[in-house]
Design a protein around this motif. Structure first.
Motif, PDB file in Angstrom:
ATOM      1  N   LEU B 125       0.904  -1.127  -0.112  1.00 47.70           N
ATOM      2  CA  LEU B 125       0.026  -0.022   0.110  1.00 47.70           C
ATOM      3  C   LEU B 125       0.819   1.195   0.012  1.00 47.70           C
ATOM      4  O   LEU B 125       0.379   2.337  -0.251  1.00 47.70           O
ATOM      5  CB  LEU B 125      -0.815   0.104   1.266  1.00 47.70           C
ATOM      6  CG  LEU B 125      -2.014  -1.098   1.118  1.00 47.70           C
ATOM      7  CD1 LEU B 125      -2.972  -1.076   2.409  1.00 47.70           C
ATOM      8  CD2 LEU B 125      -2.785  -0.965  -0.028  1.00 47.70           C
ATOM      9  N   ARG B 126       2.011   1.026   0.411  1.00 44.76           N
ATOM     10  CA  ARG B 126       2.818   2.418   0.444  1.00 44.76           C
ATOM     11  C   ARG B 126       2.922   3.044  -0.836  1.00 44.76           C
ATOM     12  O   ARG B 126       2.824   4.336  -0.688  1.00 44.76           O
ATOM     13  CB  ARG B 126       4.387   1.925   0.943  1.00 44.76           C
ATOM     14  CG  ARG B 126       5.434   3.123   1.383  1.00 44.76           C
ATOM     15  CD  ARG B 126       6.443   2.438   1.660  1.00 44.76           C
ATOM     16  NE  ARG B 126       6.997   1.556   0.671  1.00 44.76           N
ATOM     17  CZ  ARG B 126       7.827   0.557   1.034  1.00 44.76           C
ATOM     18  NH1 ARG B 126       8.220   0.149   2.252  1.00 44.76           N
ATOM     19  NH2 ARG B 126       8.027  -0.271  -0.091  1.00 44.76           N
ATOM     20  N   ASP B 127       2.996   2.415  -2.050  1.00 46.49           N
ATOM     21  CA  ASP B 127       3.153   3.074  -3.339  1.00 46.49           C
ATOM     22  C   ASP B 127       1.903   4.100  -3.385  1.00 46.49           C
ATOM     23  O   ASP B 127       2.047   4.800  -4.339  1.00 46.49           O
ATOM     24  CB  ASP B 127       3.124   2.101  -4.301  1.00 46.49           C
ATOM     25  CG  ASP B 127       4.669   1.382  -4.298  1.00 46.49           C
ATOM     26  OD1 ASP B 127       5.621   2.216  -3.781  1.00 46.49           O
ATOM     27  OD2 ASP B 127       4.631   0.239  -4.646  1.00 46.49           O
ATOM     28  N   TYR B 128       0.769   3.730  -2.727  1.00 40.68           N
ATOM     29  CA  TYR B 128      -0.385   4.607  -3.020  1.00 40.68           C
ATOM     30  C   TYR B 128      -0.345   5.892  -2.350  1.00 40.68           C
ATOM     31  O   TYR B 128      -1.302   6.786  -2.323  1.00 40.68           O
ATOM     32  CB  TYR B 128      -1.759   3.704  -2.905  1.00 40.68           C
ATOM     33  CG  TYR B 128      -1.914   2.849  -3.803  1.00 40.68           C
ATOM     34  CD1 TYR B 128      -2.477   2.849  -4.979  1.00 40.68           C
ATOM     35  CD2 TYR B 128      -1.535   1.341  -3.441  1.00 40.68           C
ATOM     36  CE1 TYR B 128      -2.777   1.752  -5.974  1.00 40.68           C
ATOM     37  CE2 TYR B 128      -1.593   0.301  -4.457  1.00 40.68           C
ATOM     38  CZ  TYR B 128      -2.290   0.591  -5.489  1.00 40.68           C
ATOM     39  OH  TYR B 128      -2.441  -0.482  -6.518  1.00 40.68           O
ATOM     40  N   THR B 178      -8.515   1.344  -8.069  1.00 42.20           N
ATOM     41  CA  THR B 178      -8.919   2.775  -8.208  1.00 42.20           C
ATOM     42  C   THR B 178      -9.214   3.529  -6.970  1.00 42.20           C
ATOM     43  O   THR B 178      -8.840   4.509  -6.492  1.00 42.20           O
ATOM     44  CB  THR B 178     -10.284   2.599  -8.707  1.00 42.20           C
ATOM     45  OG1 THR B 178     -10.093   2.047 -10.129  1.00 42.20           O
ATOM     46  CG2 THR B 178     -10.888   3.928  -9.345  1.00 42.20           C
ATOM     47  N   ALA B 179      -9.970   2.583  -5.993  1.00 43.66           N
ATOM     48  CA  ALA B 179     -10.155   3.212  -4.741  1.00 43.66           C
ATOM     49  C   ALA B 179      -8.960   3.507  -3.778  1.00 43.66           C
ATOM     50  O   ALA B 179      -9.016   4.892  -3.285  1.00 43.66           O
ATOM     51  CB  ALA B 179     -11.147   2.013  -3.985  1.00 43.66           C
ATOM     52  N   LEU B 180      -7.754   2.827  -4.151  1.00 41.38           N
ATOM     53  CA  LEU B 180      -6.662   3.278  -3.333  1.00 41.38           C
ATOM     54  C   LEU B 180      -6.072   4.434  -4.029  1.00 41.38           C
ATOM     55  O   LEU B 180      -5.304   5.398  -3.497  1.00 41.38           O
ATOM     56  CB  LEU B 180      -5.688   2.174  -3.524  1.00 41.38           C
ATOM     57  CG  LEU B 180      -5.976   1.118  -2.779  1.00 41.38           C
ATOM     58  CD1 LEU B 180      -5.190  -0.344  -2.974  1.00 41.38           C
ATOM     59  CD2 LEU B 180      -6.003   1.427  -1.190  1.00 41.38           C
ATOM     60  N   ARG B 181      -6.053   4.406  -5.510  1.00 42.31           N
ATOM     61  CA  ARG B 181      -5.573   5.693  -6.204  1.00 42.31           C
ATOM     62  C   ARG B 181      -6.135   7.092  -5.827  1.00 42.31           C
ATOM     63  O   ARG B 181      -5.802   8.129  -5.847  1.00 42.31           O
ATOM     64  CB  ARG B 181      -5.410   5.504  -7.559  1.00 42.31           C
ATOM     65  CG  ARG B 181      -4.071   4.812  -7.978  1.00 42.31           C
ATOM     66  CD  ARG B 181      -3.783   4.431  -9.400  1.00 42.31           C
ATOM     67  NE  ARG B 181      -5.057   3.876 -10.145  1.00 42.31           N
ATOM     68  CZ  ARG B 181      -5.861   4.203 -10.791  1.00 42.31           C
ATOM     69  NH1 ARG B 181      -5.933   5.586 -10.891  1.00 42.31           N
ATOM     70  NH2 ARG B 181      -6.837   3.420 -11.487  1.00 42.31           N
TER      71      ARG B 181
END
Lengths: 190, 190
Positions: B125-128, B178-181
């Motif tokens: 998740l870090r990349d988001y 999508t939700a994470l971005r």
DNA sequence: GGCCAAACCTAAAGGGTTTAGGTTAGGGGC
DNA sequence: GCCCCTAACCTAAACCCTTTAGGTTTGGCC
């Protein structure tokens, strides 16, 4: 000695209540017989066997859930309807944990209420105007997210550290709403 | 008569294999004793009781799953890492259904692999680049969606009509991505 | 060669499901 | 008002599973 005067429905409802009260694993023919002041074998007059009884509880719960969802989404649309549908499920899972656990158990028979639930879900999704072919995928995503969240919440797998699950729940619904609104254009459509 | 020469690990692994082969509900001390050609009571030398044994299977499975996820996400980032993480879980659930079922069972003890899994998830998740306070909510959403999907798929609740679940799975991952971005800006942030 | 710990055993209690077959209560027909 | 028939309930028994208590055997180590 006064007879208990049982019937299928009475036994099924007692089973559901027992599940809510003491957990799904506690619903046992012996326990029910004790509750009614009757011999275990006597229950076989009203119920085919344990697995059929659990299926019946499943069916009962599904009907109740569909009823609740129906009134929750009535008169609402779009995001509001989505929230109502999800919240109705969460409320049911919390208020009737045993019945809700019965829903997790794969039922041998597909009850009629299942179709009702699908219809209600589709009605909610209609406002998002997805392509017809995508409806089923959206339904699956919705079901997976809501059920998955409630399962993990119920089993305590979210841990007791960190913020309340209430906030996480709102975020999850938000994410679903976003996903549904942006459905066709997501990622790199293969 | 040659002794079976059992040990905790041997029994636990046999239990896990039995679960994969005949279903989680089939793992029973009697069945294991039969398998080893030993009396049921003898297993109590190696295992505290049934519930402890099931906890151990849970722990075993969680470790294996963490291993798989670790190699799956190694060298990947962003959406690619998300897909790898999710697919690793799906593969595990399909290839080791009994072990995966053991993971659904609330474990009495929190195994060390749980922390590893959280760490791996956070790395993905870090990349988001979510706000720190949102990390836990995102983790919960991810877990809920993946677990929920796999549960419903495994229990056949998606029905056998309609398109393959493969497509639905891809859509679900897309939706998560999508939700994470778009995480911080969604809906009407209260 | 003997001892000791761990592996395995028998026995038994306790709870659950299920089937087979017998008894009783109560309502409908005469 | 009595019969009788059906469904509700019963006893008995088989079978499976878990768990505890206590006894025996095995194999390696000194």
């Amino acid at each position: 000695m006064a007879r208990a005067n049982l019937s299928s429905v009475v036994v099924i409802e007692a089973a559901a209540d027992l599940a809510d009260r003491e957990g799904f694993a506690a619903v046992t023919l012996s326990a029910l017989a004790r509750h009614f002041g009757v011999r275990t074998a006597s229950l076989y007059t009203h119920v085919r066997d344990l697995s059929a009884l659990l299926d019946s509880v499943h069916e009962l719960a599904l009907g109740e859930l569909a009823d609740r969802i129906a009134v929750a989404v009535a008169g609402r649309s779009g995001r509001e309807a989505l929230v109502a549908l999800a919240d109705a499920q969460r409320d049911y899972a919390r208020q009737r944990p045993g019945r809700w656990a019965a829903l997790q158990r794969p039922a041998a028979t597909a009850p009629a209420s299942a179709a009702r639930l699908v219809a209600l879900t589709w009605a909610v999704l209609r406002d998002y105007r997805l392509p017809d072919a995508e409806l089923v995928h959206a339904t699956r995503l919705l079901g997976a997210t809501v059920n998955g969240f409630l399962s993990l919440e119920a089993s305590g797998n979210f841990g007791h550290r960190g913020p309340t699950t209430d906030v996480s729940w709102r975020r999850a619904i938000d994410a679903l709403d976003t996903a549904l609104r942006t459905w066709p254009t997501e990622g790199n459509p293969a």
